[in-house]
Structure formats: structure tokens, C-alpha cells
Write an enzyme that holds these catalytic residues in place. Structure first.
Site, PDB file in Angstrom:
ATOM      1  N   HIS A 105      -1.507  -4.744   5.307  1.00  0.00           N
ATOM      2  CA  HIS A 105      -1.084  -6.020   4.613  1.00  0.00           C
ATOM      3  C   HIS A 105      -1.378  -5.164   3.175  1.00  0.00           C
ATOM      4  O   HIS A 105      -2.591  -4.680   3.488  1.00  0.00           O
ATOM      5  CB  HIS A 105      -1.816  -6.634   5.790  1.00  0.00           C
ATOM      6  CG  HIS A 105      -2.328  -8.162   5.285  1.00  0.00           C
ATOM      7  ND1 HIS A 105      -2.652  -8.368   3.988  1.00  0.00           N
ATOM      8  CD2 HIS A 105      -1.598  -9.566   5.324  1.00  0.00           C
ATOM      9  CE1 HIS A 105      -2.601  -9.549   4.197  1.00  0.00           C
ATOM     10  NE2 HIS A 105      -2.490  -9.974   4.648  1.00  0.00           N
ATOM     11  N   ARG A 136      -3.071  -7.046   1.599  1.00  0.00           N
ATOM     12  CA  ARG A 136      -4.677  -7.354   1.074  1.00  0.00           C
ATOM     13  C   ARG A 136      -4.881  -5.690   0.863  1.00  0.00           C
ATOM     14  O   ARG A 136      -5.839  -5.472   0.209  1.00  0.00           O
ATOM     15  CB  ARG A 136      -5.255  -8.370   1.607  1.00  0.00           C
ATOM     16  CG  ARG A 136      -6.409  -8.568   1.333  1.00  0.00           C
ATOM     17  CD  ARG A 136      -6.517  -9.412  -0.056  1.00  0.00           C
ATOM     18  NE  ARG A 136      -8.408  -9.630  -0.104  1.00  0.00           N
ATOM     19  CZ  ARG A 136      -9.226  -8.641  -1.060  1.00  0.00           C
ATOM     20  NH1 ARG A 136      -8.340  -7.806  -1.275  1.00  0.00           N
ATOM     21  NH2 ARG A 136      -9.891  -8.657  -1.292  1.00  0.00           N
ATOM     22  N   LYS A 137      -4.339  -4.474   1.650  1.00  0.00           N
ATOM     23  CA  LYS A 137      -5.406  -3.848   1.912  1.00  0.00           C
ATOM     24  C   LYS A 137      -4.637  -2.477   1.510  1.00  0.00           C
ATOM     25  O   LYS A 137      -4.036  -3.008   0.104  1.00  0.00           O
ATOM     26  CB  LYS A 137      -5.256  -3.000   3.170  1.00  0.00           C
ATOM     27  CG  LYS A 137      -5.328  -4.204   4.726  1.00  0.00           C
ATOM     28  CD  LYS A 137      -6.433  -4.295   5.129  1.00  0.00           C
ATOM     29  CE  LYS A 137      -6.499  -5.647   5.687  1.00  0.00           C
ATOM     30  NZ  LYS A 137      -7.783  -6.634   6.229  1.00  0.00           N
ATOM     31  N   VAL A 138      -5.215  -1.229   1.242  1.00  0.00           N
ATOM     32  CA  VAL A 138      -4.718  -0.169   0.121  1.00  0.00           C
ATOM     33  C   VAL A 138      -3.240   0.656  -0.333  1.00  0.00           C
ATOM     34  O   VAL A 138      -2.903   0.312  -1.114  1.00  0.00           O
ATOM     35  CB  VAL A 138      -5.643   1.230   0.286  1.00  0.00           C
ATOM     36  CG1 VAL A 138      -5.443   1.809  -0.717  1.00  0.00           C
ATOM     37  CG2 VAL A 138      -7.194   0.377   0.289  1.00  0.00           C
TER      38      VAL A 138
END
Ligand SMILES: *Cc1c(COP(=O)(O)O)cnc(C)c1O
Length: 389
Positions: free
Chosen positions: A188, A190-192
Site C-alpha cells: 500500500h 503508506r508502506k515503504v
């Protein structure tokens, strides 16, 4: 307000021409769903984390549900996890028909307190789901020791933990090797690293990998791309009622580019976190994240604890920063405090509840400039002074 400085977001994915070119190539190839790109992304991801098998899926919530089903979680079972996590962890358990049982977190790391794990295990427990929260590894030596003693599979929620390291059995390893039975990642934004939406299930167990592959694709014995390439007639068979949790080749092509960028993304995040640590050390009432000796996090998020010593309460600080164009988020939520889980026996988890209410997550992403960081630090130092007041 005139000439207001640009809003600083909480995060921003780093996507560029290379990702666009990779997606374009897939788009024009005529094959857009799960195919050769997904297979290549799986191989490259498995090699990166040093796992034997990787199975790409539509998102990490699906990854967790499929992994839980694959290890045998069924209706009426219990799964021990933390409440202090994104709600998807609990939803995945519930969608298997099982009941999440919550262990409180260690107030320093915000991760499962292994000392409270054993007392939560009952004859109905079928799996343990530790969450490597915000990319900081759980104490896997301690968790796996309890799991092994009770012969329980460990399904790691590694949604935020791509590129993070954990020391297990004395050796540093990437999260996803996996230290437990199976580990699940999210892509997603929002992740790295991101594929828009996406997830990955990694394991060293070939049978579990096969089970996840069946579950993600309707229980179909022969995948579409295999039939498409076959020179001899093949008919598929459906051995179980699976799901459609496939990743597309469009996403996988983007993921392969993101994976090649990962080393750079990680060092940028780690440097930014170190800058925050140095700058915030001497502000009374603010506490930087604790990194235990067994973990080297990817700093998917930077949690800052606001203590009563600070001149503002947590929510006041968030509001003051917002008015200055700086986006923050509150600490991780708690599942047991949400209406969707009100039917569970009432539980008081003091460290989880305190963390939700006293932590703020600061902006941290590779495009955050030193000017942005300076602005954030200045505001944290002097939260009452309003530039435009
Ligand atoms: C983001 C996240 C998930 C869900 O991942 P999706 O890919 O959005 O489904 C699960 N668990 C944790 C801890 C997360 O942070």
C-alpha cells in the site's frame, strides 16, 4: 494567509519514470493480470528477503487471511495477536471465522509483549500473529520459543516491515525470511514500497506456498497463464472454494522497479530518523522511538511519544502542527476500542491504550527535504509560537 509554505504530508510514495515505463510496457503487451511479471516479482522478492517461496496477492489483508487459512485457522478457533495494530490484522482473523485474542504491547517498542503471550494461549488457539509495527521487528526469539513449545504456527504481520532486520538465533536476517512460519507484506502507498495495492506471502514451507496459491486463485489447479502457454490441451480442476486475490502484472511490474529502489529508500528513511533522533533528544516531554538490540527498523513511521512534561497535549500538538501545514497522525489504533469488535469480552490493555493516545507519527519519507525537517523541528521546539498569528 499569504505565501504559506507548502503542506508537508505524512508520507509520499517515490514513484517515477521507471515505474511508469514498466507499467506502460505491461499495458501494451496485451497481458495485464497475473502472469510473467507476477512470477518474476515473486522470485525477486523471495530472493531479497531470503525466503524459499513468495506468493503475490491483492493486498496484505488478503495475504493474512490466506496465510491463516493455509496454516489451518478455522471457525471457532482463537488467534493470539495485538490490539495495537491496523484493524486489518483482526479483520483477517475474523474472516477466517476465528476470534482474535489480544496481548498488550511493550510500551517501549509498541510490539507484542512476549512475556504476556503464553497466558493468552488456550486449547482453542490455532496461530500467533505478531505484528512488526511501523517496521520495527518483534522479539522473534521470545515469540517463536513460546510458539514452538505450544506447537503453534507463527503468521507474521510484516505489512510495514519490508527491508527491516531482526536478530534471531544470534544472526541478523531480513524480516520475511521468515522467522516464523509465514510472513505477510503490504505494498500500500503508506508502506515503504508500493504497487498501489498489493501484498506478498512468504514462507519456507512448500506445502503452505501451494495452499496459498490455490486460495488466491479460486482453488484453480492450473493458472490461466499456464493454460495460455501450454502446447497440449490442459483442463483445470477446482479442489477447494478459493478467492480471487490475484495481483496484476501491472502492479508486479511497478513492484519490481520499487524493489530495485528499496536500498536507497531505506537508507533515506534511516538517515531521516537519525536526524529526528538527534534534533528531538533535548526537547523535554518528547520521547523518540526505542530501538531494541534485536531490531534494525526501516522507519516506515516515526512514532514520537508526547509525555505530560510537554507544554501541549498530544491532540493540541497535532492541531498546532496542522495549522502550520505539517500533517501528522495519531499513534497506532487499538482494535479492542473499535465498535466492530465490541462483541469481544471487554479488555483493558493499558500500554496499548496509552500508546494510541500519547503518540504522534511525524512525516517521514525519502522526499522530505532538510528544509521541511527544519520546519517540523522548529515547531516541536516552540509549539506555542505561531508564525502567522
Ligand atoms: C497496512 C497494514 C495492513 C493491511 O495492508 P493492506 O495491504 O492495506 O491490506 C495489515 N497490517 C498492518 C500492521 C498494516 O499496517
Amino acid at each position: 494567509m499569504t505565501n504559506a509554505p507548502a503542506q508537508i504530508p505524512i508520507t509520499r510514495p517515490l514513484l517515477g519514470e521507471e515505474e511508469a515505463a514498466a507499467a506502460r510496457e505491461v499495458l501494451l503487451s496485451g497481458w495485464v493480470t497475473q502472469g510473467a511479471q507476477v512470477a518474476a516479482f515473486e522470485q525477486e522478492f523471495a530472493a531479497y528477503v531470503d525466503a524459499r517461496h513468495a506468493c503475490a496477492v491483492s493486498n496484505c489483508t488478503a495475504a493474512l487471511q490466506l496465510a491463516l487459512l493455509a496454516v489451518g485457522v478455522r471457525q471457532g478457533d482463537e488467534v493470539v495477536t495485538v490490539s495495537h495494530t491496523f484493524i486489518a490484522t483482526a479483520h483477517a482473523i475474523r474472516h477466517c471465522g476465528a476470534r482474535p485474542v489480544f496481548v498488550d504491547v511493550d510500551p517501549a517498542t509498541y510490539n507484542m509483549d512476549p512475556g504476556q503471550l503464553e497466558s493468552s494461549i488456550t486449547p482453542k488457539t490455532r496461530a500467533i500473529v505478531p505484528v512488526h509495527q511501523m517496521g520495527l521487528a518483534c522479539d522473534m526469539d521470545a515469540i517463536c520459543e513460546v510458539a514452538e513449545r505450544h506447537n503453534l504456527p507463527v503468521v507474521e504481520d510484516a505489512a510495514c516491515a519490508v527491508g527491516s532486520l531482526v536478530r534471531k538465533g544470534g544472526a541478523w536476517q531480513r524480516i520475511g525470511r521468515p522467522q516464523g512460519t509465514v510472513a505477510c507484506f503490504s505494498f500500500h502507498p503508506r508502506k515503504v514500497i508500493t504497487t498501489g495495492e498489493g501484498g506478498m506471502i512468504v514462507t519456507r514451507d512448500a506445502a503452505l506456498d501451494r495452499a496459498c496459491r490455490l486460495l488466491r486463485n479460486q482453488g484453480m489447479s492450473v493458472a490461466a497463464e499456464v493454460r495460455h502457454a501450454a502446447k497440449m490441451l490442459v483442463f483445470e480442476e477446482y479442489s477447494l472454494a478459493g478467492f480471487n486475490c490475484r495481483m496484476t502484472d501491472l502492479q508486479a511490474a511497478i513492484g519490481r522497479v520499487q524493489l530495485r529502489r528499496l536500498a536507497g529508500l531505506l537508507s533515506a528513511r534511516i538517515d531521516l530518523a537519525a536526524s529526528y533522533d538527534r534534533a528531538l533528544r533535548d526537547i523535554p516531554g518528547l520521547r523518540s522511538p526505542t530501538v531494541p538490540e534485536y531490531a534494525r527498523p526501516n522507519f516506515q513511521s516515526y512514532p514520537l511519544r508526547v509525555t505530560p512534561e510537554y507544554p501541549l497535549k498530544r491532540d493540541q500538538l497535532m492541531q498546532a502542527l496542522l495549522e502550520d501545514g505539517i500533517s501528522t497522525r495519531r499513534g497506532i489504533m487499538n482494535v479492542h476500542q473499535e465498535p466492530a469488535y465490541a462483541d469481544l469480552p471487554a479488555q483493558h490493555l493499558p500500554h496499548s491504550e496509552a500508546a494510541r493516545d500519547s503518540v504522534i507519527l511525524l512525516p517521514l519519507y525519502p522526499g522530505l527535504t532538510s528544509g521541511d525537517m527544519k520546519r517540523i523541528i522548529e515547531r516541536l521546539h516552540a509549539p506555542h509560537e505561531r508564525k502567522n498569528a
